[in-house]
Design an enzyme around this catalytic site. Structure first.
Site, PDB file in Angstrom:
ATOM      1  CG  MET A   1      45.702  -4.811  48.515  1.00  0.00           C
ATOM      2  SD  MET A   1      45.261  -3.501  47.319  1.00  0.00           S
ATOM      3  CE  MET A   1      46.826  -2.650  47.199  1.00  0.00           C
TER       4      MET A   1
ATOM      5  CB  ILE B   1      48.647  -9.524  40.373  1.00  0.00           C
ATOM      6  CG1 ILE B   1      49.022  -8.064  40.646  1.00  0.00           C
ATOM      7  CG2 ILE B   1      48.566  -9.794  38.874  1.00  0.00           C
ATOM      8  CD1 ILE B   1      50.373  -7.666  40.126  1.00  0.00           C
ATOM      9  CG  LEU B   2      42.802 -11.829  40.504  1.00  0.00           C
ATOM     10  CD1 LEU B   2      41.385 -11.356  40.234  1.00  0.00           C
ATOM     11  CD2 LEU B   2      42.803 -13.051  41.426  1.00  0.00           C
TER      12      LEU B   2
ATOM     13  CG  ASN C   1      40.334  -3.300  40.839  1.00  0.00           C
ATOM     14  OD1 ASN C   1      40.237  -3.559  42.047  1.00  0.00           O
ATOM     15  ND2 ASN C   1      41.364  -2.648  40.341  1.00  0.00           N
TER      16      ASN C   1
ATOM     17  CG  HIS D   1      43.518   1.740  40.383  1.00  0.00           C
ATOM     18  ND1 HIS D   1      44.484   0.925  40.933  1.00  0.00           N
ATOM     19  CD2 HIS D   1      44.175   2.828  39.920  1.00  0.00           C
ATOM     20  CE1 HIS D   1      45.667   1.501  40.800  1.00  0.00           C
ATOM     21  NE2 HIS D   1      45.515   2.655  40.192  1.00  0.00           N
TER      22      HIS D   1
ATOM     23  CB  THR E   1      41.436  -6.892  30.844  1.00  0.00           C
ATOM     24  OG1 THR E   1      42.201  -5.711  31.103  1.00  0.00           O
ATOM     25  CG2 THR E   1      40.030  -6.505  30.392  1.00  0.00           C
TER      26      THR E   1
ATOM     27  CD  GLU F   1      47.885  -3.415  29.443  1.00  0.00           C
ATOM     28  OE1 GLU F   1      48.596  -2.412  29.516  1.00  0.00           O
ATOM     29  OE2 GLU F   1      47.117  -3.645  28.483  1.00  0.00           O
ATOM     30  CG  LEU F   2      48.054  -3.934  37.566  1.00  0.00           C
ATOM     31  CD1 LEU F   2      47.304  -4.925  38.429  1.00  0.00           C
ATOM     32  CD2 LEU F   2      49.420  -3.604  38.162  1.00  0.00           C
TER      33      LEU F   2
ATOM     34  CD  GLU G   1      38.622   4.253  46.612  1.00  0.00           C
ATOM     35  OE1 GLU G   1      38.368   3.066  46.899  1.00  0.00           O
ATOM     36  OE2 GLU G   1      39.757   4.737  46.709  1.00  0.00           O
TER      37      GLU G   1
HETATM   38  C1  GAR Z   1      40.779   1.581  48.300  1.00  0.00           C
HETATM   39  O1  GAR Z   1      41.274   2.896  48.284  1.00  0.00           O
HETATM   40  C2  GAR Z   1      40.910   0.948  46.923  1.00  0.00           C
HETATM   41  O2  GAR Z   1      40.722   1.854  45.873  1.00  0.00           O
HETATM   42  C3  GAR Z   1      42.336   0.467  46.968  1.00  0.00           C
HETATM   43  O3  GAR Z   1      42.512  -0.021  48.264  1.00  0.00           O
HETATM   44  C4  GAR Z   1      41.657   0.678  49.170  1.00  0.00           C
HETATM   45  C5  GAR Z   1      40.854  -0.336  49.937  1.00  0.00           C
HETATM   46  O4  GAR Z   1      40.142   0.269  50.979  1.00  0.00           O
HETATM   47  N1  GAR Z   1      42.568  -0.533  45.985  1.00  0.00           N
HETATM   48  C6  GAR Z   1      43.729  -0.721  45.388  1.00  0.00           C
HETATM   49  O5  GAR Z   1      44.726  -0.065  45.633  1.00  0.00           O
HETATM   50  C7  GAR Z   1      43.750  -1.834  44.369  1.00  0.00           C
HETATM   51  N2  GAR Z   1      44.989  -1.898  43.683  1.00  0.00           N
HETATM   52  P1  GAR Z   1      38.972  -0.546  51.717  1.00  0.00           P
HETATM   53  O6  GAR Z   1      39.545  -1.895  52.131  1.00  0.00           O
HETATM   54  O7  GAR Z   1      38.658   0.313  52.903  1.00  0.00           O
HETATM   55  O8  GAR Z   1      37.832  -0.680  50.769  1.00  0.00           O
END
Ligand code: GAR
EC number: 2.1.2.2
Length: 197
Positions: free
Chosen positions: A89, A91-92, A106, A108, A140, A142-143, A173
């Site tokens: 979480m 930003i790079l 990543n 998302h 990249t 851009e976020l 996911e």
């Molecule tokens: C996941 O839902 C992922 O998509 C999200 O955080 C959660 C991490 O869950 N990522 C973002 O929001 C990135 N901006 P996890 O720690 O159980 O894998």
């Protein structure tokens, strides 16, 4: 064999699925799990799975550049070919991304290009969308805007709230990210969507 580092900030359920996937004939192996939060639950899980971990507390650094220098030092020592952001979480900066250009993935929790940034599930519900989902993309500067490597979608049901939708999305996911990483590690950049989602 490709070397994979995973960056996390929290519980690391996606990280666990990625680590579990990298066995047998998989073209990659994990070399490091790093977190910006020393209390991230995923660190202990990675250790219990036999993977080296490092915590680099961003709050102990005066600015983003200093934090990233420390993170890069740890990453460079592990010599990863691929870096997977898994619930990371922070930003790079473009400098960081340049160093590993084309090699940072990543996940998302939205159907990008819809809803980059935070609060994706609340925004999808508020918009009255029929579907939510998750996207794996190349990072990249851009976020949340890099080339899409794969997507999985789930229905949004009447009565869903951000928590119920997040749970449904997280389940896909867990299938999407390992599937995309496997193909990416084989050098296959073709987009891979989960068809049964
Ligand atoms: C996941 O839902 C992922 O998509 C999200 O955080 C959660 C991490 O869950 N990522 C973002 O929001 C990135 N901006 P996890 O720690 O159980 O894998």
């Amino acid at each position: 064999m490709k070397r994979v580092a995973i960056l996390i900030s929290g519980g690391g359920s996606n990280m666990v699925r990625l680590l579990e996937s990298m066995t047998g004939d998989h073209p990659a192996r994990p070399v490091l799990v790093a977190s910006n939060d020393p209390t991230a639950g995923g660190l202990a899980k990675a250790t219990s799975m036999g993977v080296e971990t490092v915590a680099i507390d961003h709050r102990a650094h005066r600015d983003r550049e200093s934090f990233e220098r420390a993170l890069l030092k740890a990453l460079d020592a592990a010599q990863p070919d691929i870096i997977c952001l898994a619930g990371f979480m922070r930003i790079l900066t473009p400098d960081f991304i340049d160093r590993y250009a084309g090699r940072i993935l990543n996940i998302h929790p939205s159907l990008l290009p819809l809803y980059p940034g935070l609060n994706t599930h609340a925004r999808a519900i508020a918009a009255g969308d029929g579907f939510g989902g998750a996207t794996v993309h190349l990072v990249t500067p851009e976020l949340d805007a890099g080339p899409i490597l794969g997507q999985a979608r789930v229905p949004i049901h009447p009565g869903d709230d951000p928590e119920t939708l997040a749970k449904r999305v997280l389940a896909v996911e867990h299938r999407l990210y390992p599937a995309v990483l496997r193909r990416f590690a084989q050098g296959d950049l073709a987009r891979q969507d989960l068809s049964d989602a």
